[in-house]
Design an enzyme around this catalytic site. Structure first.
Site, PDB file in Angstrom:
ATOM      1  N   LYS A 203       1.002  -1.213  -0.062  1.00 21.73           N
ATOM      2  CA  LYS A 203       0.002  -0.199  -0.028  1.00 21.73           C
ATOM      3  C   LYS A 203       0.946   1.214  -0.130  1.00 21.73           C
ATOM      4  O   LYS A 203       1.711   1.508   0.729  1.00 21.73           O
ATOM      5  CB  LYS A 203      -0.853   0.122   1.368  1.00 21.73           C
TER       6      LYS A 203
HETATM    7  C1  R5P Z   1      -2.534   4.318   6.806  1.00 17.92           C
HETATM    8  O1  R5P Z   1      -1.621   3.813   7.541  1.00 17.92           O
HETATM    9  C2  R5P Z   1      -3.895   4.231   7.445  1.00 17.92           C
HETATM   10  O2  R5P Z   1      -3.762   3.086   8.097  1.00 17.92           O
HETATM   11  C3  R5P Z   1      -5.010   4.207   6.538  1.00 17.92           C
HETATM   12  O3  R5P Z   1      -5.586   2.811   6.276  1.00 17.92           O
HETATM   13  C4  R5P Z   1      -4.662   4.678   5.002  1.00 17.92           C
HETATM   14  O4  R5P Z   1      -4.142   5.807   5.126  1.00 17.92           O
HETATM   15  C5  R5P Z   1      -5.992   4.462   4.123  1.00 17.92           C
HETATM   16  O5  R5P Z   1      -6.678   5.644   4.662  1.00 17.92           O
HETATM   17  P1  R5P Z   1      -6.884   6.981   3.996  1.00 17.92           P
HETATM   18  O6  R5P Z   1      -7.450   6.592   2.532  1.00 17.92           O
HETATM   19  O7  R5P Z   1      -7.914   7.612   4.736  1.00 17.92           O
HETATM   20  O8  R5P Z   1      -5.629   7.545   3.751  1.00 17.92           O
END
Ligand code: R5P
Length: 291
Positions: A203
């Site tokens: 990710k």
């Molecule tokens: C990042 O480590 C956070 O745990 C979130 O899961 C990630 O950032 C995704 O969320 P968002 O789309 O709100 O950035």
């Protein structure tokens, strides 16, 4: 350690050239065992090779921020539209009905409100991940962050070893600190380090030159959504990421902070899986919102 003197800037990304590796719909997974492939197939649709993960692990470091104050009210109604849930075990056990029948990418490192070495060097017991029937374990890696890099790499390696033992893939979550660059060079470095150390999914964040980040990462990349954007811009972000080779999104705030989260997650799904343009996705969002 290789001698850095002879290193040259990466340049030959083979953009647009299909990989000769075939036989499985998830990048880099052809040689994995049956259990790993089964779990990856729960996350990444065999029909499209893509996924819409709904991320709601924010509370594990931020507490009850906007949109996740009441998971039972704000997140549970969205679950039916997600391909995969990304959250902590505390929220899974307390707030998510066990009969939703969705794969879970379980946040498997520790969170504290103040970042210290300790909270980056703790994993949940892999047996708990098994008890939760996790389809993947998510663990942060903090590339280029001094000593924290070594600590988080060690943590990810340990998670990958445990995951390999039981057939559970690990998702490497690339950290973004205040001092860290947010460009293709940094995200390519962080993503590749995750994959080389055993992550089966990465990710990271969308950026200019993202196609190089994807091309040089041998496993699928999903993008985080980041801070809340106007809906059409968030859909454009999804569209560009998919167009540049992302295998999906792991999105939180741009869904659950939307003026209509149920409409937004369906519009994101349509952009990711059905190839809707941002304009078409936004029209779908408005349609769903108004009905
Ligand atoms: C990042 O480590 C956070 O745990 C979130 O899961 C990630 O950032 C995704 O969320 P968002 O789309 O709100 O950035």
């Amino acid at each position: 350690m290789a001698d850095m003197d002879g290193f040259r800037e990466a340049a030959d990304f083979g953009i647009g050239q299909a990989s000769p590796q075939t036989g499985f719909h998830v990048k880099g997974a052809s040689s994995m065992g049956w259990g790993m492939k089964d779990r990856l197939s729960r996350i990444f649709s065999p029909a499209t090779g893509r996924t819409v993960m709904l991320a709601f692990d924010h509370g594990f470091i931020m507490g009850p921020t906007s949109g996740v104050e009441r998971i039972d009210l704000s997140i549970v109604p969205l679950i039916q539209y997600a391909d995969c849930l990304m959250c902590t075990r505390g929220i899974l056990r307390s707030s998510i009905p066990a009969n939703v029948n969705k794969p879970v990418c379980l946040r498997s490192d520790a969170g504290t409100t103040v970042l210290t070495e300790l909270n980056r060097n703790v994993l949940i017991d892999v047996e708990d991940a098994i008890r939760f029937n996790a389809s993947a374990m998510a663990v942060m890696l903090s590339a280029g962050d001094g000593e924290q890099e070594a600590i988080t790499v060690a943590n990810l390696v340990r998670a990958a070893d445990l995951g390999n033992r039981y057939g559970i893939p690990v998702m490497g979550v690339t950290a973004v600190g205040k001092q860290m660059e947010r460009d293709a060079r940094y995200f390519a470095l962080a993503s590749r380090v995750c994959a080389e150390n055993g992550a089966a999914i990465v990710k990271t964040y969308y950026c200019e030159g993202f196609e190089k980040v994807v091309a040089s990462c041998p496993v699928p990349i999903v993008i985080a959504g980041g801070k809340k954007l106007p809906e059409e811009e968030a859909l454009a972000l999804c569209y560009k990421a998919i167009n540049d080779g992302a295998a999906g999104v792991d999105m939180g705030r741009n869904v659950f902070q939307s003026e209509s989260p149920v409409a937004m997650i369906q519009a994101v799904h349509a952009v990711v899986h059905d190839g809707l343009t941002p304009k078409q996705g936004y029209e779908l969002f408005l349609d769903l919102k108004n009905h």
